[in-house]
Motif scaffolding. Sequence first.
Motif, mmCIF file in Angstrom:
data_model
loop_
_atom_site.group_PDB
_atom_site.id
_atom_site.type_symbol
_atom_site.label_atom_id
_atom_site.label_comp_id
_atom_site.label_asym_id
_atom_site.label_seq_id
_atom_site.Cartn_x
_atom_site.Cartn_y
_atom_site.Cartn_z
ATOM 1 N N ASP A 1 0.808 -1.220 0.000
ATOM 2 C CA ASP A 1 0.000 0.000 0.000
ATOM 3 C C ASP A 1 0.842 1.273 0.000
ATOM 4 O O ASP A 1 0.324 2.369 0.143
ATOM 5 C CB ASP A 1 -0.977 0.016 1.170
ATOM 6 N N ARG A 2 2.165 1.115 -0.155
ATOM 7 C CA ARG A 2 3.132 2.231 -0.209
ATOM 8 C C ARG A 2 3.162 3.045 1.076
ATOM 9 O O ARG A 2 3.446 4.233 1.071
ATOM 10 C CB ARG A 2 2.870 3.115 -1.423
ATOM 11 N N ARG A 3 2.857 2.390 2.191
ATOM 12 C CA ARG A 3 3.014 3.006 3.509
ATOM 13 C C ARG A 3 3.347 1.894 4.500
ATOM 14 O O ARG A 3 2.972 0.741 4.307
ATOM 15 C CB ARG A 3 1.788 3.803 3.922
ATOM 16 N N LEU A 4 4.065 2.260 5.547
ATOM 17 C CA LEU A 4 4.545 1.274 6.520
ATOM 18 C C LEU A 4 3.750 1.366 7.811
ATOM 19 O O LEU A 4 3.638 2.440 8.405
ATOM 20 C CB LEU A 4 6.031 1.514 6.812
ATOM 21 N N SER A 5 3.229 0.233 8.243
ATOM 22 C CA SER A 5 2.536 0.167 9.524
ATOM 23 C C SER A 5 3.570 -0.064 10.630
ATOM 24 O O SER A 5 4.746 -0.309 10.363
ATOM 25 C CB SER A 5 1.527 -0.984 9.512
ATOM 26 N N LYS A 6 3.114 -0.017 11.857
ATOM 27 C CA LYS A 6 4.020 -0.261 12.982
ATOM 28 C C LYS A 6 4.589 -1.678 12.925
ATOM 29 O O LYS A 6 5.771 -1.892 13.198
ATOM 30 C CB LYS A 6 3.293 -0.022 14.305
ATOM 31 N N ALA A 7 3.755 -2.650 12.547
ATOM 32 C CA ALA A 7 4.217 -4.043 12.445
ATOM 33 C C ALA A 7 5.272 -4.189 11.344
ATOM 34 O O ALA A 7 6.266 -4.903 11.517
ATOM 35 C CB ALA A 7 3.040 -4.967 12.182
ATOM 36 N N GLU A 8 5.065 -3.517 10.207
ATOM 37 C CA GLU A 8 6.040 -3.580 9.117
ATOM 38 C C GLU A 8 7.339 -2.887 9.518
ATOM 39 O O GLU A 8 8.432 -3.368 9.199
ATOM 40 C CB GLU A 8 5.449 -2.932 7.862
ATOM 41 N N LEU A 9 7.232 -1.778 10.239
ATOM 42 C CA LEU A 9 8.434 -1.097 10.746
ATOM 43 C C LEU A 9 9.205 -1.996 11.697
ATOM 44 O O LEU A 9 10.431 -2.058 11.658
ATOM 45 C CB LEU A 9 8.052 0.195 11.469
ATOM 46 N N GLY B 1 -0.635 7.059 11.879
ATOM 47 C CA GLY B 1 -0.211 5.726 12.306
ATOM 48 C C GLY B 1 0.560 4.956 11.248
ATOM 49 O O GLY B 1 0.863 3.779 11.446
ATOM 50 N N TYR B 2 0.875 5.597 10.135
ATOM 51 C CA TYR B 2 1.606 4.964 9.048
ATOM 52 C C TYR B 2 2.701 5.905 8.561
ATOM 53 O O TYR B 2 2.575 7.121 8.658
ATOM 54 C CB TYR B 2 0.689 4.642 7.864
ATOM 55 N N ILE B 3 3.750 5.320 7.988
ATOM 56 C CA ILE B 3 4.789 6.105 7.340
ATOM 57 C C ILE B 3 4.502 6.042 5.842
ATOM 58 O O ILE B 3 4.617 4.983 5.225
ATOM 59 C CB ILE B 3 6.208 5.554 7.635
ATOM 60 N N SER B 4 4.121 7.171 5.279
ATOM 61 C CA SER B 4 3.820 7.240 3.847
ATOM 62 C C SER B 4 5.112 7.462 3.063
ATOM 63 O O SER B 4 6.182 7.677 3.636
ATOM 64 C CB SER B 4 2.830 8.368 3.580
#
Length: 135
Positions: free
Chosen positions: A77-85, A114-117
């Motif tokens: 989705d081209r953004r990072l969630s906390k779990a992906e981080l 809450g996401y890194i875009s």
Amino acid sequence: MTSLIVASISNLVAYSTRIIILYKLYHSRVESVVQETAGLAFRSNQNVCRGAKGKISVLLTEEQIRGIFRKYDRDGDRRLSKAELKEAFKHLGSHFPWWRAARALSRADANKDGYISEEELTSLVNYALKFGYKV
């Protein structure tokens, strides 16, 4: 008893072979070592350091860290969630990836969704560069 001795000897031979290979790798020229991280190959002749135990390390570049973070965008989705981080920082070698992910999210998430875009990725990369992650 003899089968135990034979097994022990074969284990010793296998370990000694591995030690010889590691020794040769350790003493190879650093300038000619090609590292591959996050799909980015580079020839390392700078940012090379040798640790206290003689381990050769190369600092990751901004592009490599950016590539690692993009690799851990699992859902695309081209953004990072906390779990992906958390998984990305685990890959980078963080001792407490869950904590590092929470801190990175609080520092780099400008709009607090809450996401890194993709727009916030540069701030995240700059945050990660401060910790000197190595290959």
